[in-house]
Design an enzyme around this catalytic site. Structure first.
Site, PDB file in Angstrom:
ATOM      1  N   SER A   1       0.843  -1.187   0.000  1.00 50.39           N
ATOM      2  CA  SER A   1       0.000   0.000   0.000  1.00 50.39           C
ATOM      3  C   SER A   1       0.875   1.231   0.000  1.00 50.39           C
ATOM      4  O   SER A   1       1.993   1.215   0.510  1.00 50.39           O
ATOM      5  CB  SER A   1      -0.865   0.015   1.252  1.00 50.39           C
ATOM      6  OG  SER A   1      -0.016   0.232   2.361  1.00 50.39           O
ATOM      7  N   LYS A   2       0.327   2.305  -0.562  1.00 52.55           N
ATOM      8  CA  LYS A   2       1.165   3.491  -0.718  1.00 52.55           C
ATOM      9  C   LYS A   2       1.462   4.174   0.604  1.00 52.55           C
ATOM     10  O   LYS A   2       2.336   5.015   0.690  1.00 52.55           O
ATOM     11  CB  LYS A   2       0.569   4.449  -1.738  1.00 52.55           C
ATOM     12  CG  LYS A   2      -0.770   5.014  -1.427  1.00 52.55           C
ATOM     13  CD  LYS A   2      -1.169   5.947  -2.566  1.00 52.55           C
ATOM     14  CE  LYS A   2      -2.603   6.397  -2.383  1.00 52.55           C
ATOM     15  NZ  LYS A   2      -3.182   6.957  -3.573  1.00 52.55           N
ATOM     16  N   ARG A   3       0.729   3.824   1.621  1.00 49.67           N
ATOM     17  CA  ARG A   3       1.049   4.366   2.950  1.00 49.67           C
ATOM     18  C   ARG A   3       2.430   3.910   3.405  1.00 49.67           C
ATOM     19  O   ARG A   3       3.098   4.580   4.161  1.00 49.67           O
ATOM     20  CB  ARG A   3       0.051   3.847   3.974  1.00 49.67           C
ATOM     21  CG  ARG A   3      -1.280   4.449   3.744  1.00 49.67           C
ATOM     22  CD  ARG A   3      -1.930   4.749   5.041  1.00 49.67           C
ATOM     23  NE  ARG A   3      -2.942   5.754   4.779  1.00 49.67           N
ATOM     24  CZ  ARG A   3      -3.851   6.103   5.631  1.00 49.67           C
ATOM     25  NH1 ARG A   3      -3.853   5.562   6.823  1.00 49.67           N
ATOM     26  NH2 ARG A   3      -4.734   7.013   5.327  1.00 49.67           N
TER      27      ARG A   3
END
Ligand code: GLU
Length: 493
Positions: free
Chosen positions: A252-254
């Site tokens: 995930s881009k987090r």
């Protein structure tokens, strides 16, 4: 039989490394067997799909060298390859299912569906449509359509028994029909849902093997049933393991940059990115760590895919990239690649007007402009010392700006300026103060070219990554803080 595979991205955001991973495996499989690899754009979600996102997906797959034989840009005999141009085909197929008694018009309002769902949840039942409109008479349906009532088309699902999903990489999976919802096939706006469009297109485009992410396994029963309703042969299904962050959570881009453009902007070599993606759950028969796309194609064997969640680790990718740089590029090639990357006239012409007014002699350029050719900046908490802002304030400004810019596609200077002025206004801060942490995050110093210009030149991927990096330098966000701040943030946007 000629093998035909496809990748079918939805153009709803940045080009994702997961899309490249799936494209790579589809391509390697098809090319190894002398077949064709197709690119189809699944843009039936009209609210979220954009032409910019589609273009970015095409460009980034091309940058990686993952070229397709048929697609929206190159055409082919099974086109059009963009679902928004195929609505009439889906309408006809949906009508066929209705005529054959496999689908029905549903007029239920969202209020009714919400109440039904709440009741099912309260009774600990699997939420799903209850068949309320499944048995309306033909006359009633026609009357209500003529009266202009909003409606969707849903597929019928057997009320008992189970579906066996056959997957190339797994043992058979049994899923009870009771677990499967009466899926909407055509939405109220006249567009198909993913499920109908995907099945119809895979069939009409002659796809023989559907190689896609594991997250679609639960949709397989609906697809299998649609193939049966239409009387079509099923393609082989093969669900690939999902890419994971180093902590094993879903990529995930987090936690990790997921946009292919980020890797391009950071200066990774496309060969190394493809090589690394090829090692996600797969290995060469000789276990070589470094291999080219062609070597992967020549040696490809889908049954060598292992299902343990492959970890996408940016550090390992960097290590592999270093190997490619040192061992596989001559000095001439190296120089040429560096030039293409950022030392090219197009890029320099974006920077030149920004620095021309701020220097006295050419040798002032490097210190002023080096951040345009850097990745993550070497900044620490001390950089954020300010006469009125606390470090927590800086972190909040950075995080709120990041959240706002994560959903922004237009990175033009004027738009960024308008957004950031607006943000400083609602947060009750002077624009000068608001800009301070942004300067540090983006340029490493507050004596620099305008932050708006800098972000426009750096582009969304690198700008966001630097904001995220700065938040981490300031200690990052705990889960609790994320929750609290997200609430505050939502209150003003
Ligand atoms: N449009 C779907 C996606 O974005 C395609 C899934 C599939 O390959 O069936 O992932």
């Amino acid at each position: 039989m000629t093998v035909r595979t496809r990748v079918a991205p939805s153009p709803t955001g940045d080009p994702h490394v997961g899309t490249a991973y799936i494209a790579l495996f589809n391509m390697a499989f098809a090319r190894n067997l002398g077949g064709q690899f197709i690119l189809r754009i699944e843009d039936t979600d009209q609210a979220r799909s954009t032409p910019e996102s589609e273009q970015a997906i095409l460009d980034s797959l091309k940058w990686l060298g993952l070229n397709w034989d048929e697609g929206p840009d190159v055409g082919g005999e099974f086109g059009p390859y963009r679902q928004s141009e195929r609505t009439e085909i889906y309408r006809q197929h949906s009508q066929q299912l209705i005529d054959d008694g496999h689908a029905f018009h549903c007029f239920c309002t969202s209020e009714r569906l919400d109440a039904l769902r709440a009741e099912q949840m309260a009774n600990k039942q699997t939420p799903g449509y209850d068949g309320h409109c499944a048995h309306l008479s033909k006359e009633e349906v026609q009357q209500r359509i003529d009266a202009g009532e909003t409606h969707v088309v849903r597929m019928k699902i057997p009320s008992e028994g189970s579906c066996t999903v056959k997957d190339f990489l797994r043992d058979d999976i049994e899923i009870d029909w009771q677990q499967v919802d009466m899926q909407v096939l055509m939405k109220a706006d006249g567009m198909p849902t993913y499920h109908l469009a995907n099945v119809v297109d895979d069939h009409l485009m002659g796809i023989t093997h559907v190689i896609r992410g594991e997250e679609w396994i639960n949709s397989a029963p609906k697809h299998i049933l649609l193939y049966q309703y239409f009387g079509w042969d099923m393609p082989v299904l093969c669900h690939m393991p999902l890419l994971r962050n180093p902590d094993k959570s879903k990529l995930s881009k987090r936690k990790n940059p997921t946009s292919i453009n980020y890797y391009k902007r950071m200066g990774y070599l496309p060969e190394a990115v493809v090589n690394y993606l090829g090692r996600m759950g797969w290995s060469m028969p000789n276990e070589a760590e470094k291999f080219t796309l062609q070597e992967m194609i020549d040696n490809f064997d889908l049954s060598r895919v292992s299902l343990g969640g492959p970890i996408f680790d940016v550090e390992k990718l960097g290590w592999l990239n270093g190997g490619w740089l040192r061992e596989d590029l001559s000095v001439d090639e190296f120089a040429e690649r560096v030039k293409q990357w950022a030392f090219n006239p197009d890029y320099f012409m974006q920077i030149a007007p920004l620095i021309k007014e701020r220097i006295e002699i050419f040798s002032d350029i490097a210190p002023l402009a080096s951040f345009f050719c850097a990745g993550m900046l070497d900044i620490s908490e001390q950089h954020f010392e300010h006469k009125t802002l606390e470090q927590e304030d800086c972190k909040r400004i950075l995080q709120f700006t990041l959240w706002r810019l994560e959903t922004e596609q237009d990175f033009s200077r004027d738009n960024l300026e308008a957004i950031i002025k607006h943000m400083s206004g609602i947060m009750g801060l002077k624009i000068r103060d608001y800009l301070f942490p942004l300067f540090i995050a983006i340029a490493g110093t507050n004596v620099s070219t305008s932050v708006f210009d800098s972000m426009t030149v750096l582009g969304p991927d690198l700008s966001r990554a630097r904001l995220r990096h700065a938040v981490n330098v300031l200690g990052g966000l705990s889960k609790k803080q994320t929750k609290k701040w997200e609430k505050d943030y939502r209150a003003f946007v």
